[in-house]
Design a protein around this motif. Structure first.
Motif, PDB file in Angstrom:
ATOM      1  N   LYS A   1      46.726  45.725  32.994  1.00 33.91           N
ATOM      2  CA  LYS A   1      45.762  45.041  32.126  1.00 33.91           C
ATOM      3  C   LYS A   1      46.033  43.534  32.178  1.00 33.91           C
ATOM      4  CE  LYS A   1      44.955  45.135  27.291  1.00 33.91           C
ATOM      5  NZ  LYS A   1      45.163  45.884  26.070  1.00 33.91           N
TER       6      LYS A   1
ATOM      7  N   GLU B   1      39.154  40.403  29.201  1.00 27.33           N
ATOM      8  CA  GLU B   1      40.099  41.519  29.286  1.00 27.33           C
ATOM      9  C   GLU B   1      39.706  42.389  30.473  1.00 27.33           C
ATOM     10  OE1 GLU B   1      41.124  43.319  25.504  1.00 27.33           O
ATOM     11  OE2 GLU B   1      41.414  45.220  26.575  1.00 27.33           O
ATOM     12  N   LEU B   2      40.650  42.657  31.344  1.00 29.19           N
ATOM     13  CA  LEU B   2      40.375  43.445  32.549  1.00 29.19           C
ATOM     14  C   LEU B   2      41.402  44.560  32.680  1.00 29.19           C
ATOM     15  CD1 LEU B   2      39.907  40.400  34.937  1.00 29.19           C
ATOM     16  CD2 LEU B   2      38.069  41.953  34.241  1.00 29.19           C
ATOM     17  N   SER B   3      40.921  45.765  32.984  1.00 28.98           N
ATOM     18  CA  SER B   3      41.824  46.894  33.212  1.00 28.98           C
ATOM     19  C   SER B   3      41.484  47.517  34.560  1.00 28.98           C
ATOM     20  CB  SER B   3      41.636  47.956  32.131  1.00 28.98           C
ATOM     21  OG  SER B   3      41.848  47.384  30.877  1.00 28.98           O
TER      22      SER B   3
ATOM     23  N   ASP C   1      38.144  47.496  36.765  1.00 24.02           N
ATOM     24  CA  ASP C   1      37.231  46.423  36.330  1.00 24.02           C
ATOM     25  C   ASP C   1      37.054  45.389  37.429  1.00 24.02           C
ATOM     26  OD1 ASP C   1      36.742  47.474  33.873  1.00 24.02           O
ATOM     27  OD2 ASP C   1      38.188  46.224  32.795  1.00 24.02           O
ATOM     28  N   SER C   2      35.909  44.716  37.388  1.00 26.01           N
ATOM     29  CA  SER C   2      35.676  43.631  38.348  1.00 26.01           C
ATOM     30  C   SER C   2      34.988  42.491  37.617  1.00 26.01           C
ATOM     31  CB  SER C   2      34.810  44.123  39.507  1.00 26.01           C
ATOM     32  OG  SER C   2      33.703  44.846  39.015  1.00 26.01           O
ATOM     33  N   LEU C   3      35.410  41.271  37.933  1.00 24.69           N
ATOM     34  CA  LEU C   3      34.900  40.075  37.258  1.00 24.69           C
ATOM     35  C   LEU C   3      34.430  39.073  38.305  1.00 24.69           C
ATOM     36  CD1 LEU C   3      34.708  38.154  34.711  1.00 24.69           C
ATOM     37  CD2 LEU C   3      37.019  37.400  35.320  1.00 24.69           C
TER      38      LEU C   3
ATOM     39  N   ILE D   1      41.878  46.035  39.835  1.00 23.07           N
ATOM     40  CA  ILE D   1      41.180  44.916  39.188  1.00 23.07           C
ATOM     41  C   ILE D   1      40.775  43.944  40.293  1.00 23.07           C
ATOM     42  CG2 ILE D   1      41.444  42.904  37.691  1.00 23.07           C
ATOM     43  CD1 ILE D   1      43.412  44.547  35.994  1.00 23.07           C
TER      44      ILE D   1
ATOM     45  N   CYS E   1      29.923  43.247  40.607  1.00 24.87           N
ATOM     46  CA  CYS E   1      30.957  43.095  39.573  1.00 24.87           C
ATOM     47  C   CYS E   1      30.432  43.516  38.198  1.00 24.87           C
ATOM     48  CB  CYS E   1      31.437  41.646  39.506  1.00 24.87           C
ATOM     49  SG  CYS E   1      32.470  41.196  40.896  1.00 24.87           S
ATOM     50  N   LYS E   2      31.299  44.165  37.422  1.00 22.00           N
ATOM     51  CA  LYS E   2      30.874  44.680  36.113  1.00 22.00           C
ATOM     52  C   LYS E   2      30.788  43.566  35.078  1.00 22.00           C
ATOM     53  CE  LYS E   2      33.219  49.099  36.748  1.00 22.00           C
ATOM     54  NZ  LYS E   2      34.493  49.749  36.405  1.00 22.00           N
ATOM     55  N   GLN E   3      31.665  42.551  35.198  1.00 25.50           N
ATOM     56  CA  GLN E   3      31.638  41.435  34.247  1.00 25.50           C
ATOM     57  C   GLN E   3      31.346  40.143  35.001  1.00 25.50           C
ATOM     58  OE1 GLN E   3      34.996  41.109  31.488  1.00 25.50           O
ATOM     59  NE2 GLN E   3      35.663  43.159  32.040  1.00 25.50           N
TER      60      GLN E   3
END
Ligand SMILES: Nc1ncnc2c1ncn2[C@@H]1O[C@H](COP(=O)(O)OP(=O)(O)OP(=O)(O)O)[C@@H](O)[C@H]1O
Length: 205
Positions: free
Chosen positions: A2, A24-26, A29-31, A181, A195-197
């Motif tokens: 995380k 916050e990334l776990s 997750d992709s940013l 991540i 990307c999700k975020q």
């Protein structure tokens, strides 16, 4: 794994590059970090990797509910970025072997297999200094993505890649990033649209 950023801010001298980021990334997750030239994408990526410090706020890396000390972050991440140079005096095969002395290969992939995935098998003995910019870019991406680490940081991942290289990048992301991540700095939607975020740095001046 995380990663948490709390009110993370960065300034150089009197210029604030970004302020008060909360992320916050776990695992899985992709940013996408987006913004125009000079908006601070590379600076943020360098701060997340621990290469340079935030000016204020906090970042933590946590694994199995235990904080990872900043001096150990590098063991958990791999980076591909235009400003990171390859040791070009090595041949391709030497460089891949060298890299895997420091990072375990993902899925126990062998250097020769990786070179085939990079479609550079014709060039295994060639010094990297003689590679084209697109070949170097595939190599940078390949050694990052095929490192067995939970965090992958990519800055401008498809720069210098042709159409075939761009499709190759998308396939690799699809196949090998699901449980890790991923953070992508980019201005090219094709590099980050999955990307999700998304974090637009212009919103944090
Ligand atoms: N070491 C430094 N000292 C002072 N200012 C810096 C330093 N590094 C970067 N900057 C400044 O920080 C700002 C953001 O730069 P950065 O390279 O992070 O932008 P970027 O969004 O990655 O740009 P590009 O899309 O052009 O790659 C710029 O104004 C840059 O001049």
């Amino acid at each position: 794994m995380k990663i948490q950023l709390q009110e993370a801010s960065k300034r150089f001298q009197y210029e604030w590059i970004f302020r008060n980021l909360n992320v916050e990334l776990s695992d899985g997750d992709s940013l996408a970090i987006t913004g125009g030239n000079g908006s601070g994408k590379s600076t943020l990526l360098k701060c997340i990797s621990g290469a340079i410090p935030f000016s204020s706020g906090k970042i933590t890396f946590e694994s199995d509910k235990k904080l990872i000390p900043e001096t150990d972050w590098y063991k958990h991440l791999a980076i591909s970025a235009p400003y990171l140079e390859l040791p070009e005096e090595f041949s391709l095969l030497e460089l891949v072997n060298f890299h895997f002395k420091f990072k375990n290969p993902l899925n126990q992939i062998q250097p020769k297999e990786l070179i085939e995935i990079l479609y550079l098998d014709q060039h295994a003995s060639k010094p990297v200094s003689q590679f084209s910019s697109g070949m170097k870019q595939r190599l940078k991406l390949g050694i990052a993505l095929f490192s067995d680490v939970p965090v992958i940081l990519l800055d401008e991942p498809t720069s210098n890649l042709d159409k075939k290289g761009i499709a190759w990048y998308s396939d690799l992301i699809n196949d090998f990033l699901k449980h890790r991540i991923l953070i992508v700095c980019s201005n090219e939607p094709r590099e980050y649209e999955f990307c999700k975020q998304k974090l637009a740095l212009e919103d944090f001046k």
